[in-house]
Design an enzyme around this catalytic site. Structure first.
Site, mmCIF file in Angstrom:
data_model
loop_
_atom_site.group_PDB
_atom_site.id
_atom_site.type_symbol
_atom_site.label_atom_id
_atom_site.label_comp_id
_atom_site.label_asym_id
_atom_site.label_seq_id
_atom_site.Cartn_x
_atom_site.Cartn_y
_atom_site.Cartn_z
ATOM 1 C CG ASP A 16 41.036 35.821 25.133
ATOM 2 O OD1 ASP A 16 39.899 35.373 25.720
ATOM 3 O OD2 ASP A 16 41.173 36.905 25.081
ATOM 4 N N GLY B 204 43.304 29.669 27.616
ATOM 5 C CA GLY B 204 42.887 29.377 29.272
ATOM 6 C C GLY B 204 41.875 30.659 29.713
ATOM 7 C CG ASP B 205 38.562 31.773 32.775
ATOM 8 O OD1 ASP B 205 38.864 32.954 33.132
ATOM 9 O OD2 ASP B 205 37.397 31.071 32.837
ATOM 10 C CG PHE B 206 41.281 36.576 32.486
ATOM 11 C CD1 PHE B 206 40.262 36.954 33.251
ATOM 12 C CD2 PHE B 206 41.278 37.269 31.253
ATOM 13 C CE1 PHE B 206 39.330 37.486 32.833
ATOM 14 C CE2 PHE B 206 40.113 38.107 30.864
ATOM 15 C CZ PHE B 206 39.283 38.058 31.684
ATOM 16 C CG HIS C 294 35.754 48.331 30.950
ATOM 17 N ND1 HIS C 294 35.447 49.120 29.904
ATOM 18 C CD2 HIS C 294 36.164 47.009 30.306
ATOM 19 C CE1 HIS C 294 35.224 48.514 28.591
ATOM 20 N NE2 HIS C 294 35.953 47.167 28.879
#
Length: 343
Positions: A207, A233-235, A252
């Site tokens: 995250d 981090g950034d997914f 969602h």
């Protein structure tokens, strides 16, 4: 031909519609009760409004008016002579009790969500979210700039994660799984819940940096730090290699293109034989009572492109990203558990 509404009006329909119209008032009564810990104070022995006001540092007369309203909707019980007691439903507003919805209340009835919903008519007219107009930025940047609301959002997800993790532990076969990544897992309650049930499992939370500290603290509190790690981090960029990917209430939040990007990153990093488990609400049949249909308009209100989806719509995302759904099961929560394998 016009219809005389008076001749066709059903008193029960009128009453139900008035309840819907006043739903905003009920939500704010519940939020205020949660914010001021009213039920916690009553449970701790403060039976009257004066006693609660002393503990909550609130005005006695308006505290009584709030408690009276709480009793009218079932959060408290009035026992006469100005004394109140807790109710089973009210107990769910207490902090730290199993199944508590306090954090969910603070998020869903909180300022940023509330303000974003005010622009729903414009979102429907224009066919796009108005969240940037409401908040001046996207929801997640707003949460980073307003830690109190960000914490409420994360805590809301954590409370749901604990419920889902208990059920997932009994439904999922994790034999052969040595490592699991909780993608966008915030404070890690989902993967930590699975780790408690599976002593051989190593868990990771991926995250953003301002979030992962809570996950490390949660792992330490549970005595699981030796099998747990966080990755800042950034997914949308990349995810760590693993045997299992957990995505709870992630997809969602985003449009189809973004969802496929996240799922493809998981597929690219997946070890041979890896699986993914997606936890989302699934839209039901039109015209039936449906949590997903209401939640879908929440996504329209508070996210840039987010939406709830039907099962076949999720299947299309999975296929586009190199995954294949092998099962889908409803749970006691609003979420379904969808298990994927590599295609």
């Amino acid at each position: 031909m016009s219809i005389d509404v008076r001749s066709t009006m059903n008193p029960e329909d009128s009453h139900r519609l008035l309840q819907m119209i006043s739903g905003h008032a009920v939500a704010q009564i519940v939020r205020t009760a949660a914010t001021l810990s009213i039920v916690d104070h009553v449970a701790a022995g403060a039976r009257t409004a004066d006693e609660v006001a002393e503990r909550a540092a609130t005005h006695p007369a308006t505290t009584y008016r709030l408690m009276r309203a709480c009793a009218s909707i079932g959060l408290l019980a009035h026992e006469g002579d100005g004394e109140f007691a807790t109710t089973p439903m009210g107990e769910l507003l207490r902090e730290g009790v199993p199944g508590s919805l306090r954090d969910t209340t603070l998020h869903l009835a909180g300022y940023s969500t509330w303000l974003s919903w005010a622009y729903l008519p414009d979102a429907v007219r224009e066919g796009r979210s108005q969240v940037r107009r409401a908040l001046g930025t996207d929801q997640f940047t707003y949460f980073a700039q307003h830690p109190d609301e960000g914490d409420a959002f994360a805590a809301s997800g954590a409370s749901m994660s604990e419920v889902v993790a208990a059920e997932a532990a009994s439904l999922l076969d994790l034999s052969g799984v040595s490592s699991a990544v909780d993608v966008g897992g915030a404070n890690g309650r989902l993967v930590l819940g699975l780790m408690r049930e599976h002593p051989e499992l190593r868990g990771v939370v991926l995250d953003l940096p301002h979030v992962t500290g809570a996950a490390a603290r949660a792992a330490a509190a549970l005595g699981l730090s030796d099998r747990f790690s966080v990755v800042d981090g950034d997914f949308f960029d990349a995810v760590p290699a693993a045997d299992l990917y957990l995505l709870k209430w992630i997809l969602h939040d985003w449009d189809d293109e973004a969802c496929v990007r996240v799922l493809r990153n998981c597929r690219a990093a997946a070890r041979p034989g890896a699986r993914a488990v997606v936890f989302e609400a699934v839209l039901g049949e039109v015209g039936t009572p449906d949590f997903g249909a209401v939640a879908d308009l929440n996504m329209l209100s508070v996210t840039d492109g987010g939406r709830e989806r039907h099962l076949h719509e999720y299947d299309a995302l999975f296929e586009a990203a190199g995954w294949r759904r092998v099962s889908a099961r409803s749970t006691r929560s609003p979420l379904w558990i969808m298990e994927l394998e590599t295609a």
